[in-house]
Design a protein around this motif. Structure first.
Motif, PDB file in Angstrom:
ATOM      1  N   ALA A  73      16.458   7.745  33.862  1.00 20.30           N
ATOM      2  CA  ALA A  73      17.330   6.570  33.921  1.00 20.30           C
ATOM      3  C   ALA A  73      16.966   5.573  32.824  1.00 20.30           C
ATOM      4  O   ALA A  73      17.846   5.005  32.163  1.00 20.30           O
ATOM      5  N   ALA A  74      15.667   5.350  32.622  1.00 20.83           N
ATOM      6  CA  ALA A  74      15.220   4.435  31.567  1.00 20.83           C
ATOM      7  C   ALA A  74      15.609   4.969  30.195  1.00 20.83           C
ATOM      8  O   ALA A  74      16.006   4.207  29.307  1.00 20.83           O
ATOM      9  N   MET A 109      10.597   0.895  30.943  1.00 21.70           N
ATOM     10  CA  MET A 109      11.104   0.451  29.650  1.00 21.70           C
ATOM     11  C   MET A 109      10.135  -0.508  28.973  1.00 21.70           C
ATOM     12  O   MET A 109       9.912  -0.435  27.760  1.00 21.70           O
ATOM     13  N   ARG A 110       9.525  -1.387  29.752  1.00 20.06           N
ATOM     14  CA  ARG A 110       8.560  -2.320  29.167  1.00 20.06           C
ATOM     15  C   ARG A 110       7.344  -1.577  28.621  1.00 20.06           C
ATOM     16  O   ARG A 110       6.822  -1.905  27.548  1.00 20.06           O
ATOM     17  N   THR A 111       6.876  -0.586  29.358  1.00 17.60           N
ATOM     18  CA  THR A 111       5.741   0.210  28.888  1.00 17.60           C
ATOM     19  C   THR A 111       6.087   0.894  27.574  1.00 17.60           C
ATOM     20  O   THR A 111       5.278   0.944  26.640  1.00 17.60           O
ATOM     21  N   ALA A 112       7.300   1.434  27.502  1.00 19.91           N
ATOM     22  CA  ALA A 112       7.723   2.108  26.277  1.00 19.91           C
ATOM     23  C   ALA A 112       7.823   1.128  25.114  1.00 19.91           C
ATOM     24  O   ALA A 112       7.299   1.386  24.017  1.00 19.91           O
ATOM     25  N   VAL A 113       8.474  -0.005  25.326  1.00 21.69           N
ATOM     26  CA  VAL A 113       8.652  -0.985  24.258  1.00 21.69           C
ATOM     27  C   VAL A 113       7.304  -1.532  23.796  1.00 21.69           C
ATOM     28  O   VAL A 113       7.108  -1.801  22.601  1.00 21.69           O
ATOM     29  N   ASP A 114       6.367  -1.676  24.712  1.00 25.62           N
ATOM     30  CA  ASP A 114       5.047  -2.195  24.346  1.00 25.62           C
ATOM     31  C   ASP A 114       4.287  -1.270  23.408  1.00 25.62           C
ATOM     32  O   ASP A 114       3.306  -1.686  22.779  1.00 25.62           O
ATOM     33  N   THR A 115       4.714  -0.010  23.301  1.00 23.96           N
ATOM     34  CA  THR A 115       4.054   0.907  22.361  1.00 23.96           C
ATOM     35  C   THR A 115       4.538   0.699  20.933  1.00 23.96           C
ATOM     36  O   THR A 115       3.927   1.235  19.992  1.00 23.96           O
ATOM     37  N   LEU A 116       5.643  -0.040  20.757  1.00 21.97           N
ATOM     38  CA  LEU A 116       6.156  -0.269  19.410  1.00 21.97           C
ATOM     39  C   LEU A 116       5.257  -1.231  18.645  1.00 21.97           C
ATOM     40  O   LEU A 116       4.694  -2.163  19.223  1.00 21.97           O
TER      41      LEU A 116
END
Length: 353
Positions: A101-102, A43-50
């Motif tokens: 799950a994420a 989730m952190r990796t995904a959010v960091d792409t924003l």
């Protein structure tokens, strides 16, 4: 694995229940913790792409920082735990289901942001809701961004499948339908228990049904297993919402920000409330008069209303209904690897014991 009522044996008679519940409670706590640990980096990796402020808003809502900086909390995470447990029950290792799950957790949080906006909720996890910090427009955009990140994350997983994406998006559409009916009911339509349960079948059950189905899809399970998992998750979702509604009336010891009567102060028509409103008892009639009164509800009146709901049978009905749905969930799955699923299901109702 096959559907079977034999799984209902997980619910013991009263004299043998306490030890079993204690063990399953510990097991469920461990499963929830494991799911958070496994999904957090994804989730952190995904959010960091924003980009820019969208990243800051998402991080704030997820509890990773304050409006400036500093770690906070991010919720229980039942959905991700069910994805992983369902995947393992169907033969997939946990690592093969962590992206799914994420994704489920990101969708859940997208709906929470939009819920807070539509319902005007001021607080989320004990601090100002996202829209109170950044405004309504930016909160809606942040929620939309989390929805997109969920799809991106699901497709980035090692076992990505078009069927899983379709399941997730079908769940989002169903959640929107449930929210529509929920908002319409608060605008003055008749309140019945059947009507409230129908809203829960869409709004609260859809995502947990999807979570379990997607977990099974990660394992490449046959359609009948995926369907059984979906039904299992939906029953758990209804039970979970009923327990949530009970805590909105009688308080949540784990959340001091949710004291006795917090939902009553807003005159929310949750299931225990509707059960009491439909009760022919003197307590039910007195409660109906209080709830219909055209004056603000203060804390003392809300506490008295909570007592009336209990005397009218609303609490007992809700407790029995939550257990009934968890038992129905247990009847959907059976097999040597379903223990984690059953432990998570039982933990929903055991939070009230």
């Amino acid at each position: 694995m096959s559907a079977s009522t034999a799984a209902g044996s997980a619910f013991l008679p009263e004299d043998g229940r306490r030890g079993r519940e204690s063990g399953n409670g510990t097991r469920a706590t461990s499963l929830l913790s494991r799911a958070r640990i496994l999904t957090a980096p994804i989730m952190r990796t995904a959010v960091d792409t924003l980009p820019g402020d969208l990243r800051s808003m998402a991080a704030y809502h997820l509890g990773w920082c304050e409006a400036g900086s500093g770690s906070t909390l991010s919720g229980r995470g039942l959905g991700p735990a069910l994805v992983i447990a369902a995947a393992e029950a169907a033969g997939c290792p946990a690592e093969g289901a962590t992206h799914a799950a994420a994704a489920v957790e990101l969708v859940h949080n997208f709906t929470l942001i939009h819920d807070d906006v539509m319902l005007g909720d001021l607080v989320r996890h004990g601090r100002p809701a996202l829209w109170r910090v950044w405004g309504v427009d930016d909160a809606v955009l942040a929620g939309d961004a989390l929805h997109s990140l969920a799809l991106w994350t699901l497709c980035d997983g090692p076992r990505a499948a078009l069927s899983a994406v379709a399941r997730l998006e079908d769940a989002v559409i169903e959640l929107c339908l449930g929210q529509h009916h929920d908002l319409a009911s608060e605008d003055g339509l008749d309140f019945t228990l059947d009507g409230c349960l129908e809203v829960l079948r869409h709004k609260s059950a859809a995502l947990l049904g999807c979570a379990c189905a997607v977990g099974a899809l990660c394992a490449g399970a046959p359609s009948e297993v995926v369907a059984a998992m979906d039904r299992f998750g939906r029953e758990v979702g209804i039970a979970c919402r009923i327990v949530h509604d009970m805590r909105g009336i009688w308080g949540d010891p784990a959340r001091p920000t949710r004291p006795v009567g917090s939902d009553l102060l807003r005159r929310k028509h949750t299931l225990p409330v509707v059960a009491a409103l439909n009760s022919p008892t003197p307590a039910g009639r007195e409660f109906a008069e209080i709830y219909a009164a055209d004056r603000p509800m203060d804390q003392a009146t809300a506490a008295h209303a909570a007592q009336l709901i209990e005397r009218a049978g609303g609490k007992a009905w809700a407790q029995a209904e939550s257990v009934r749905h968890v038992r129905a969930a247990a009847a959907m799955v059976a097999g040597p690897r379903t223990g984690d699923l059953l432990a998570l299901a039982e933990s929903v109702v055991n939070r009230e014991r």
